[in-house]
Write an enzyme that holds these catalytic residues in place. Structure first.
Site, PDB file in Angstrom:
ATOM      1  N   GLY A 108       0.837  -1.194   0.000  1.00 40.48           N
ATOM      2  CA  GLY A 108       0.000   0.000   0.000  1.00 40.48           C
ATOM      3  C   GLY A 108       0.875   1.248   0.000  1.00 40.48           C
ATOM      4  O   GLY A 108       0.542   2.244  -0.648  1.00 40.48           O
TER       5      GLY A 108
ATOM      6  N   HIS B 206      -2.733  -7.295   2.637  1.00 39.33           N
ATOM      7  CA  HIS B 206      -2.687  -7.872   3.985  1.00 39.33           C
ATOM      8  C   HIS B 206      -3.685  -7.223   4.936  1.00 39.33           C
ATOM      9  O   HIS B 206      -3.798  -7.619   6.100  1.00 39.33           O
ATOM     10  CB  HIS B 206      -1.260  -7.816   4.555  1.00 39.33           C
ATOM     11  CG  HIS B 206      -0.810  -6.458   4.970  1.00 39.33           C
ATOM     12  ND1 HIS B 206      -0.431  -6.163   6.248  1.00 39.33           N
ATOM     13  CD2 HIS B 206      -0.687  -5.315   4.273  1.00 39.33           C
ATOM     14  CE1 HIS B 206      -0.091  -4.882   6.320  1.00 39.33           C
ATOM     15  NE2 HIS B 206      -0.235  -4.357   5.124  1.00 39.33           N
TER      16      HIS B 206
ATOM     17  N   CYS C  29       4.754   3.670  12.918  1.00 42.73           N
ATOM     18  CA  CYS C  29       5.944   4.515  12.800  1.00 42.73           C
ATOM     19  C   CYS C  29       6.074   5.437  14.014  1.00 42.73           C
ATOM     20  O   CYS C  29       7.123   5.526  14.628  1.00 42.73           O
ATOM     21  CB  CYS C  29       5.885   5.367  11.541  1.00 42.73           C
ATOM     22  SG  CYS C  29       5.171   4.534  10.154  1.00 42.73           S
TER      23      CYS C  29
END
Lengths: 389, 82
Positions: A70, A200, A323
């Site tokens: 993605g 996923h 992140c």
């Protein structure tokens, strides 16, 4: 008990998807460009997957470009579409609740001479279409707004925004990584020019993504080389992953309504129960949100500590984006909602999947208040609150 | 090089920003789809096409009508003869 509640990080592979992929790791290992039968079989498998993914979003197969993720699809969309349109203008709009693969691509564009406006959001993280409209200049060539943020779950008004961009003849991309395969996504209904997908997120394999690009829209490739994906994305294809993505898309279409009903019921149980804990607040929109997404900020404690203590109990959740969590930074998404920096540190996100059970949610709802109490006992920030001052 | 204006194409293929050898693959693919006598327009910014497309026409027995320079890309016109 093991209780996996981090389905926006990734999903387990559906066993049927695994079975579909397996032959392409073993006997059907051909390069799709080879002209002999092994190559033809691999090529046919990719085209079949392209059709399956196309159906999932109501697109012609030829408008699907397979990518490695993605994030790659988002990079390709933002940089590829902006570069292709730069002769007509160099201004791009993105929202402040975008994934890093959009925000960092936008920063790269800024370094290449583009101007980027980072659109504000309301307290639920929702972009106001009127703000999109008023931010458009004569130089604007591209708008990219996520379909739903995986951090806060709010679903953005893409259809309303597309009416504006169509009228102004500006390209519209949406990052549908969190939505595609989980809720109905129709590129014609949304009327977008480009849309990113990751396998996923709907029980497909990692390493497989796609970018839908409407017919007639030009894009500058990120990766040059061979003729794969019509020259739009070079590199020998990850055939097993693409096959898996196609199968996962087919299954997602069949099971979507059951999955939504199942996850939404469990999600509502989580939200209702957790909001009874003092000084815990829901983040994102209360109704118009992903059916499998429950996100909160917990006052006086840190998300990382909650994650670790929950993990010790076998409960797996997330705190903001992966992140931000790793960088021990306050989530820029939460800050953009107006959440105070200290409170944003206490972010926790539970995301459900088809395999979760009521027993698991019982376990979570039993353990999570204890984790909060324990951490607040240790927290210097909680002291004043506990003493009622 | 033959420069032409106002050629009316029957079919257009836009491969601007696509690199070698997409111009030849798309040419081959589209020529298989159109009827004899029809004109194909290929839009590309790939410089190598200036040499490759006329040569391809000569090799395959199709007519290279010419090119039109448009902003920052070329339009190639080819008539299907065989």
């Amino acid at each position: 008990m093991r209780c996996y509640l981090d389905h926006v990080a990734t999903n387990p592979l559906d066993p049927q998807v695994f079975d579909a992929m397996l032959p392409y790791f073993k006997e059907e290992f051909g390069n799709p460009l080879s002209i002999y039968d092994l190559g033809i079989k691999a090529r046919t498998a990719i085209e079949n997957a392209r059709e399956q993914v196309g159906k999932l979003i109501n697109s012609k197969p030829s408008n699907i470009i397979f990518t490695s993720s993605g994030a790659e699809a988002n990079n390709l969309a933002l940089r590829g579409l902006a570069m292709a349109k730069q002769s007509t203008g160099k201004h791009v709009l993105v929202s402040k609740v975008e994934h890093h693969s959009i925000l960092n691509s936008a920063r790269v564009l800024e370094k290449s001479g583009f101007a980027v406006t980072y659109l504000p959001v309301d307290k639920y993280g929702v972009v106001d279409p009127d703000v999109v409209k008023s931010s458009i200049t004569k130089e604007t060539i591209l708008v990219s707004i996520t379909h739903a943020s995986s951090e806060i779950g709010s679903i953005e008004p893409i259809k309303e925004i597309s009416k504006i961009t169509k009228q102004k003849k500006i390209l519209l991309h949406t990052d549908a990584v969190a939505t595609c395969g989980n809720i109905p996504v129709d590129v014609n209904d949304l009327d977008v020019d480009a849309l990113s997908i990751a396998a996923h997120q709907f029980y497909g394999p990692k390493g497989a993504g796609a970018l839908y690009v409407r017919e007639g829209v030009r894009i500058v490739p990120l990766i040059y080389g061979g003729i794969q994906e019509g020259g739009r994305r070079a590199g020998t294809e990850n055939v097993p992953a693409i096959v898996g993505m196609g199968k996962a898309a087919e299954i997602a279409m069949q099971r979507m309504s059951d999955r939504i009903a199942h996850c939404q019921r469990l999600r509502d149980r989580i939200i209702e129960s957790i909001l009874k804990i003092p000084n815990v607040y829901l983040t994102g929109h209360p109704e118009n949100r992903l059916p499998h997404h429950a996100s909160f900020v917990v006052e006086f404690i840190e998300g990382e500590a909650m994650l670790l203590m929950l993990a010790m109990k076998g409960i797996y959740a997330a705190s903001g984006s992966a992140c931000s969590s790793r960088a021990l930074k306050s989530s820029p998404v939460l800050l953009s909602l107006g959440v105070q920096t200290a409170l944003a540190q206490g972010s926790i996100v539970f995301t459900l999947g088809q395999g979760n059970t009521d027993a698991e949610i019982d376990y979570l709802l039993d353990e999570f208040p204890k984790v909060i109490s324990r951490l607040r006992e240790m927290s210097p920030f909680a002291k004043g609150w506990q003493q009622g001052s | 090089m033959k420069f032409v204006d106002n050629v009316k194409a029957d079919v257009t293929a836009d491969i601007v920003y696509m690199m070698c050898p997409m111009h030849l693959l798309k040419l081959d693919e589209m020529m298989k789809k159109i009827e004899k006598g029809q004109i194909l327009e290929i839009m590309t910014d790939y410089d190598g096409a200036l040499e490759d497309i006329p040569q391809w026409c000569e090799k395959t027995g199709n007519e290279f009508i010419g090119i039109h320079e448009d902003e920052d890309y070329f339009k190639f016109y080819v008539r299907k003869l065989v």
